[in-house]
Design an enzyme around this catalytic site. Structure first.
Site, PDB file in Angstrom:
ATOM      1  N   LYS A  82     -10.668  -1.845  10.376  1.00  0.00           N
ATOM      2  CA  LYS A  82     -10.701  -3.063   9.558  1.00  0.00           C
ATOM      3  C   LYS A  82     -11.226  -4.248  10.367  1.00  0.00           C
ATOM      4  O   LYS A  82     -11.474  -5.315   9.827  1.00  0.00           O
ATOM      5  CB  LYS A  82      -9.307  -3.413   9.050  1.00  0.00           C
ATOM      6  CG  LYS A  82      -8.523  -2.279   8.427  1.00  0.00           C
ATOM      7  CD  LYS A  82      -8.896  -2.003   7.006  1.00  0.00           C
ATOM      8  CE  LYS A  82      -7.880  -1.039   6.386  1.00  0.00           C
ATOM      9  NZ  LYS A  82      -8.246  -0.659   5.026  1.00  0.00           N
ATOM     10  N   HIS A 123       0.865  -1.177   0.000  1.00  0.00           N
ATOM     11  CA  HIS A 123       0.000   0.000   0.000  1.00  0.00           C
ATOM     12  C   HIS A 123       0.902   1.227   0.000  1.00  0.00           C
ATOM     13  O   HIS A 123       2.028   1.193   0.482  1.00  0.00           O
ATOM     14  CB  HIS A 123      -0.858  -0.044   1.269  1.00  0.00           C
ATOM     15  CG  HIS A 123      -1.924   0.986   1.373  1.00  0.00           C
ATOM     16  ND1 HIS A 123      -1.660   2.295   1.746  1.00  0.00           N
ATOM     17  CD2 HIS A 123      -3.267   0.918   1.183  1.00  0.00           C
ATOM     18  CE1 HIS A 123      -2.789   2.969   1.784  1.00  0.00           C
ATOM     19  NE2 HIS A 123      -3.781   2.163   1.448  1.00  0.00           N
ATOM     20  N   ASP A 173       2.950  -4.667   8.041  1.00  0.00           N
ATOM     21  CA  ASP A 173       1.678  -3.953   7.937  1.00  0.00           C
ATOM     22  C   ASP A 173       0.570  -4.997   8.006  1.00  0.00           C
ATOM     23  O   ASP A 173       0.345  -5.745   7.053  1.00  0.00           O
ATOM     24  CB  ASP A 173       1.643  -3.184   6.618  1.00  0.00           C
ATOM     25  CG  ASP A 173       0.289  -2.550   6.315  1.00  0.00           C
ATOM     26  OD1 ASP A 173      -0.663  -2.760   7.095  1.00  0.00           O
ATOM     27  OD2 ASP A 173       0.181  -1.859   5.283  1.00  0.00           O
ATOM     28  N   GLN A 233      -4.614  -5.474   6.696  1.00  0.00           N
ATOM     29  CA  GLN A 233      -5.527  -6.364   5.977  1.00  0.00           C
ATOM     30  C   GLN A 233      -5.575  -7.766   6.570  1.00  0.00           C
ATOM     31  O   GLN A 233      -6.498  -8.529   6.279  1.00  0.00           O
ATOM     32  CB  GLN A 233      -5.109  -6.450   4.510  1.00  0.00           C
ATOM     33  CG  GLN A 233      -5.252  -5.147   3.745  1.00  0.00           C
ATOM     34  CD  GLN A 233      -6.690  -4.676   3.649  1.00  0.00           C
ATOM     35  OE1 GLN A 233      -7.624  -5.474   3.594  1.00  0.00           O
ATOM     36  NE2 GLN A 233      -6.878  -3.365   3.644  1.00  0.00           N
ATOM     37  N   CYS A 285      -4.776   2.388  -3.689  1.00  0.00           N
ATOM     38  CA  CYS A 285      -3.542   2.895  -3.072  1.00  0.00           C
ATOM     39  C   CYS A 285      -2.391   1.907  -3.251  1.00  0.00           C
ATOM     40  O   CYS A 285      -1.578   1.704  -2.344  1.00  0.00           O
ATOM     41  CB  CYS A 285      -3.748   3.206  -1.592  1.00  0.00           C
ATOM     42  SG  CYS A 285      -4.855   4.585  -1.309  1.00  0.00           S
TER      43      CYS A 285
END
Length: 404
Positions: free
Chosen positions: A224, A121, A198, A201, A362
């Site tokens: 999320k 991202h 990261d 997700q 993104c």
């Protein structure tokens, strides 16, 4: 027993209509929906104990402080961090990444190397580019293949004694690829590099274990995970958090202040300047409790069934191509219809009450790799159904007929 119909009753927004049609919400990779149980916690905070924390002796402040720190403990246990003070409550994933990038600006020098993956991202690309501009370090990229998987043989070659930092997402927001982060972390540590993952997700779909992964930094966002926007968490190993300088100066992050010198507070407050999103932090803890009550194994199994079903049904449509066909992936399908712009497909689906995301998500380098302007992305959560998948498939067929 996993009962999706019962679960759906927890989400008031799923009862609404869009353009005269029942809402089918398939944009969960952008943000998940919020159950009534978490909404009630937000309302309760503002209705009964809204107050600043850590600073007051009065009852409301003490109640808010206790709830906020209890939420931190909940998040610590969920992610299996060794200490609660290794959990920094942030404004979200992007905030956590920038916090670490800022801290490393005083540690890197010319000829140091930073590795990022081709699946990132923008928020896990731009801060590192800025860091390299400041320090003279070099940014190198772990490439991907046509299935949307990282080329690990090239990763092995990129690693060297000059590698100081490795940054990779746990799961790609654009393609749904689950990256082999255990292998990435282990190999980075062999050359003495730190690793930031990261997890924005990943955290809605699985339960990462900080100690088992042995990761140095891990970031995530509440929105999320059925929580509110504007709040997230940064996990950092204690040794690293003590080594890095504060990201922001202000209240709460100090021990002593004079005009001659300031000393900083202990962890986690060293990185939590100013009044935080108190209600958001408390609601984040409630959202984690909600998802754990359902169970992440049950969530993963159900979402995988949805992914398999949706993939098979969409591929029956002539001219439809799915981007991101990794062997290990989560419930995200990025696709295009031959000769039709993804924006047009998304606009028509919205008219049918179907919420999907269109564009580059993104993740422009991924789209450039495939030489496409973007995709239609349908991302599924544990409250979606196969009937909703059927409606999506019918909608895509209708869009194709209207736009061809």
């Amino acid at each position: 027993m996993f009962n999706v119909d019962k679960i759906r009753q927890d989400f008031p927004i799923l009862q609404r209509q869009v353009n005269g049609k029942p809402l089918i919400y398939l944009d969960n990779a952008a943000t998940s929906q919020t159950p009534q149980q978490v909404i009630d916690v937000i309302v309760d905070y503002y209705s009964h104990y809204n107050s600043n924390i850590h600073r007051g002796v009065h009852t409301l402040s003490q109640e808010a402080t206790d709830k906020y720190e209890a939420a931190r403990n909940t998040i610590q246990k969920h992610f299996n961090a060794k200490h609660a003070y290794e959990i920094i409550l942030t404004a979200g994933t992007t905030h956590g990444i920038n916090l670490i990038a800022s801290g490393f600006s005083s540690l890197l020098k010319k000829d140091d190397e930073i590795l990022v993956s081709a699946l990132e991202h923008h928020s896990n690309i731009v801060p590192w580019q800025m860091l390299c501009e400041k320090t003279g370090a070099t940014l190198k990229v772990i490439p991907m293949n046509m299935d949307g998987e990282l080329v690990m043989s090239v990763y092995d070659k990129l690693l060297s004694k000059n590698t100081k930092l490795v940054f990779v997402n746990h799961i790609s927001n654009a393609l749904g690829t689950i990256n082999p982060i255990e292998e990435i972390i282990s190999k980075a540590h062999e050359v003495g590099a730190a690793v930031l993952v990261d997890g924005a997700q990943a955290c809605p779909h699985l339960k990462p274990d900080m100690q088992a992964l042995d990761v140095d930094f891990y970031v995530a966002s509440a929105h999320k995970m059925c929580g509110p926007t504007g709040v997230g968490m940064l996990y950092g190993k204690e040794a690293w958090l003590k080594k890095l300088p504060p990201y922001q100066g202000g209240g709460e992050m100090i021990a002593e202040v004079s005009f001659e010198k300031t000393t900083y507070a202990d962890l986690p407050h060293k990185f939590e300047a100013g009044t935080p999103n108190i209600c958001g932090g408390i609601a984040f803890g409630a959202a984690v409790d909600y998802m754990n009550a359902i169970g992440f194994e049950a969530i993963a199994k159900y979402e995988h069934e949805l992914l398999d079903y949706a993939t098979a049904e969409l591929l029956k449509i002539e001219g439809l191509k799915i981007f991101g066909t990794a062997k290990e992936k989560t419930s995200v399908i990025s696709f295009n219809l031959e000769g039709i712009h993804p924006y047009d497909v998304g606009t028509l689906l919205d008219k049918m009450g179907i919420a999907v995301r269109t564009g580059h998500h993104c993740a422009q380098p991924i789209m450039n790799f495939f030489n496409i302007p973007g995709t239609v992305r349908a991302s599924f959560a544990f409250y979606n159904t196969k009937a909703e998948v059927d409606t999506l498939v019918s909608g895509v067929k209708k869009a194709k007929m209207m736009l061809s």
